[in-house]
Scaffold this active site. Structure first.
Site, short mmCIF file in Angstrom:
data_model
loop_
_atom_site.label_atom_id
_atom_site.label_comp_id
_atom_site.label_asym_id
_atom_site.label_seq_id
_atom_site.Cartn_x
_atom_site.Cartn_y
_atom_site.Cartn_z
N GLY A 125 0.83 -1.21 0.00
CA GLY A 125 0.00 0.00 0.00
C GLY A 125 0.86 1.25 0.00
CG ASP A 168 9.88 6.62 10.98
OD1 ASP A 168 9.21 5.58 10.91
OD2 ASP A 168 10.18 7.15 12.07
P1 IMP Z 1 5.97 3.90 9.53
O1 IMP Z 1 6.23 5.26 8.93
O2 IMP Z 1 5.75 2.86 8.50
O3 IMP Z 1 6.93 3.55 10.60
O4 IMP Z 1 4.57 3.94 10.26
C1 IMP Z 1 4.02 5.06 10.82
C2 IMP Z 1 2.64 4.78 11.38
O5 IMP Z 1 2.00 6.05 11.49
C3 IMP Z 1 1.74 3.93 10.48
O6 IMP Z 1 1.73 2.59 10.82
C4 IMP Z 1 0.38 4.54 10.75
O7 IMP Z 1 -0.18 3.97 11.89
C5 IMP Z 1 0.70 6.00 11.02
N1 IMP Z 1 0.62 6.76 9.77
C6 IMP Z 1 1.63 7.35 9.07
N2 IMP Z 1 1.18 7.95 7.95
C7 IMP Z 1 -0.15 7.71 7.93
C8 IMP Z 1 -1.18 8.08 7.01
O8 IMP Z 1 -0.99 8.71 5.96
N3 IMP Z 1 -2.42 7.67 7.35
C9 IMP Z 1 -2.70 6.96 8.47
N4 IMP Z 1 -1.79 6.59 9.35
C10 IMP Z 1 -0.51 6.98 9.09
#
Ligand code: IMP
Length: 197
Positions: free
Chosen positions: A13, A75
């Site tokens: 995704g 991140d």
């Molecule tokens: P990472 O950047 O993959 O470590 O994850 C960051 C976390 O922040 C994700 O698992 C989501 O829970 C949340 N997050 C970051 N960006 C979004 C977004 O665009 N929509 C919804 N949740 C987000």
């Protein structure tokens, strides 16, 4: 600009979202081929940084070292004013389980709280092996809804209402989200830096 560009994620995704952002912001010439390489994500990169930028850089550099190709990593997290910026850096880890559990947890934390202000934050890091590393941050400001709504997107999308809209990120069509999102705003900076007008 690049013949091949890897998106450093095991999440399809996120890969799809990044591909759309890159094509929309920087056009077809930015990368001939945008690659999803989930096999590299099995190589564990601990997110031990104290900032989004540090974590994005750890990921981009590790993937670039492993692949020898330009890699783009991110991140990100959701920062809620009434929770002193939580869940922030721990947005992915604070609740293990389904995305809907994350939204329910947040709504529970904000029960009876009137200050709903929040922002999504993202750091993007582009590492081109033997050449350079560039990092940029982007934000999307909004508020937390009173209930979860919509089925698009992922993570906290069903409870985040961006400023200027009445719909949550999970109700808004993906093109509109991509136009205003924290990741897009960060990528715009990287693109402007690499391709000055
Ligand atoms: P990472 O950047 O993959 O470590 O994850 C960051 C976390 O922040 C994700 O698992 C989501 O829970 C949340 N997050 C970051 N960006 C979004 C977004 O665009 N929509 C919804 N949740 C987000």
């Amino acid at each position: 600009m690049f013949t091949k560009l890897i998106i450093a994620t095991g999440n399809q995704g996120k890969y799809r979202e990044f591909t759309e952002i890159i094509r929309e912001v920087a056009g077809e010439d930015f990368a001939d081929e945008i690659i999803f390489a989930p096999e590299i994500s099995r190589m564990i990169v601990d997110e031990t940084g104290k900032t989004y930028a540090e974590n994005a850089m750890l990921k981009a550099r590790a993937w670039a070292e492993k692949s020898g190709l330009p890699c783009l990593a991110d991140d990100s997290g959701l920062e809620v004013d009434a929770l002193d910026g939580a869940p922030g850096l721990y947005s992915a880890r604070i609740i293990q389980g389904k995305d809907s559990d994350k939204s329910s947890w947040l709504l529970g934390q904000l029960e009876g709280v009137d200050d709903r202000r929040a922002r999504f934050a993202a750091a993007l890091c582009l590492c081109v092996p033997e050449e350079y590393t560039v990092i940029a941050e982007g934000y999307c400001y909004g508020s937390i809804s009173r209930e979860a709504r919509g089925s698009n997107g992922f993570g906290y999308d069903p409870v985040f209402v961006p400023d200027g809209y009445n719909l949550t990120f999970a109700e808004i069509d993906p093109r509109t989200k991509n136009n205003i999102s924290h990741r897009t705003n960060a990528f715009r900076k990287i693109s402007a830096f690499l391709q000055p007008q």
